[in-house]
Design an enzyme around this catalytic site. Structure first.
Site, PDB file in Angstrom:
ATOM      1  N   GLU A   1     -29.394  -9.449  14.061  1.00 32.72           N
ATOM      2  CA  GLU A   1     -28.991 -10.598  14.888  1.00 32.72           C
ATOM      3  C   GLU A   1     -29.718 -11.867  14.447  1.00 32.72           C
ATOM      4  OE1 GLU A   1     -29.693  -9.383  18.948  1.00 32.72           O
ATOM      5  OE2 GLU A   1     -28.013  -7.966  18.903  1.00 32.72           O
TER       6      GLU A   1
ATOM      7  N   LEU B   1     -38.732  -6.845   1.567  1.00 28.15           N
ATOM      8  CA  LEU B   1     -38.544  -6.227   2.877  1.00 28.15           C
ATOM      9  C   LEU B   1     -39.757  -6.417   3.783  1.00 28.15           C
ATOM     10  CD1 LEU B   1     -36.780  -2.903   1.814  1.00 28.15           C
ATOM     11  CD2 LEU B   1     -35.775  -5.124   2.380  1.00 28.15           C
TER      12      LEU B   1
ATOM     13  N   HIS C   1     -36.350  -5.753   8.416  1.00 30.14           N
ATOM     14  CA  HIS C   1     -35.455  -4.886   7.638  1.00 30.14           C
ATOM     15  C   HIS C   1     -35.679  -3.415   8.014  1.00 30.14           C
ATOM     16  CE1 HIS C   1     -35.972  -8.366   4.713  1.00 30.14           C
ATOM     17  NE2 HIS C   1     -34.671  -8.308   4.817  1.00 30.14           N
TER      18      HIS C   1
END
Ligand code: AMP
Length: 278
Positions: A144, A29, A33
């Site tokens: 995105e 991560l 994230h």
């Protein structure tokens, strides 16, 4: 923060009530994230993050074995970001037997990433559908950064009537513009410098961007494309096969996408633009 390993653990978490937002990840991560977790917190009463390096979305010869796994640091970061639970299943929990039923993600999965990584989006849909069924979230948050994945998962959610709201979260970048990615960990310092070309190319027209990437030492472009948003229909693409262009709408939202190899590492990036583009 609760650590959940089985579907029984998830049922007990779910049984406590309240709306739930799911953030699926493969771990390793970073701030990208964690921005999804923060957004998820605004969308539901409780947030569950899944960490699962899903074997079915990696093709032969891809980096499944060496994909970075940093569970202790991930749990620490998620605790600080305010996740209520982390679902960390063993592979047997997600895949108790050989699956015979598959999801066909349709034509959007055939182009760009799907053309370069055959079967990738079928694997993504398979694991996300399973996570949806196991967690039964009210909301799911995706980045995105993986624009094609987001478009396909929106289509899957609609077409299979999942009662789940899909939220897209903006791309988080390093200060110099490089989109954060777990795979950035593979880059040497020279490669990381070369990788900045992807972000820079997002300001250019399709052909110009492709040539710019071709001319950048250490960078090997795979495609530069323009698609409609959110339908993800191809408006223009430059790749090894040349350049094709379809008539672009005069107004609306479009996404400029780029994929390239930097050394042995495959990177993707994109930018949403509103037309007319000024
Ligand atoms: P991954 O762990 O790579 O499967 O990514 C998990 C989720 O985080 C996906 O929805 C990604 O699109 C999202 N994500 C990855 N990198 C970024 C980033 N730089 N900014 C925003 N979201 C990201």
């Amino acid at each position: 923060m609760r650590i959940l390993k089985t579907s029984a653990d998830l049922n007990s978490f779910r049984g406590a009530g309240g709306t739930v937002a799911l953030v699926p990840t493969m771990g390793a991560l970073h701030e990208g994230h964690l921005s999804l977790v923060k957004l998820a917190r605004q969308q539901a009463e409780r947030v569950v993050v899944s960490i699962f390096v899903n074997p079915t979305q990696f093709g032969p010869g891809e980096d499944f074995e060496r994909y970075p796994r940093t569970l202790d640091a991930d749990l620490e970061a998620l605790g600080q970001a305010g996740a209520d639970a982390v679902f960390v299943p063993e592979v047997e929990v997600m895949y108790p037997g050989e699956a015979s039923v598959q999801i066909d993600p349709g034509p959007t999965a055939q182009i760009l990433e799907g053309a370069i990584r055959p079967g990738h989006f079928a694997g993504v849909c398979q694991v996300v559908a399973k996570l949806f069924n196991l967690v039964r979230p009210d909301v799911a948050v995706f980045g995105e950064k993986d624009a094609q994945q987001l478009a396909i998962l929106r289509q899957m959610t609609r077409d299979l009537s999942y009662p789940i709201r899909i939220i897209g979260a903006p791309i988080i970048r390093d200060i110099d513009g490089l989109a954060l990615s777990s795979r950035n960990a593979y880059l040497s310092s020279g490669e990381r410098e070369a990788a900045l070309a992807l972000h820079r190319s997002l300001e250019m027209e399709t052909m110009e961007a492709y040539r710019f990437l071709q001319e950048t030492p250490g960078v090997e472009p795979q495609y530069v494309a323009l698609v409609t948003n959110p339908a993800f229909e191809l408006l223009a693409v430059a790749d090894q096969g040349g350049f094709t262009q379809n008539p672009a709408p005069a107004t609306g939202s479009v996404i400029r996408l780029v994929a390239a190899r930097v050394g042995a590492t495959r990177l993707i990036d994109n930018r949403v633009m509103e037309l007319p583009h000024v």
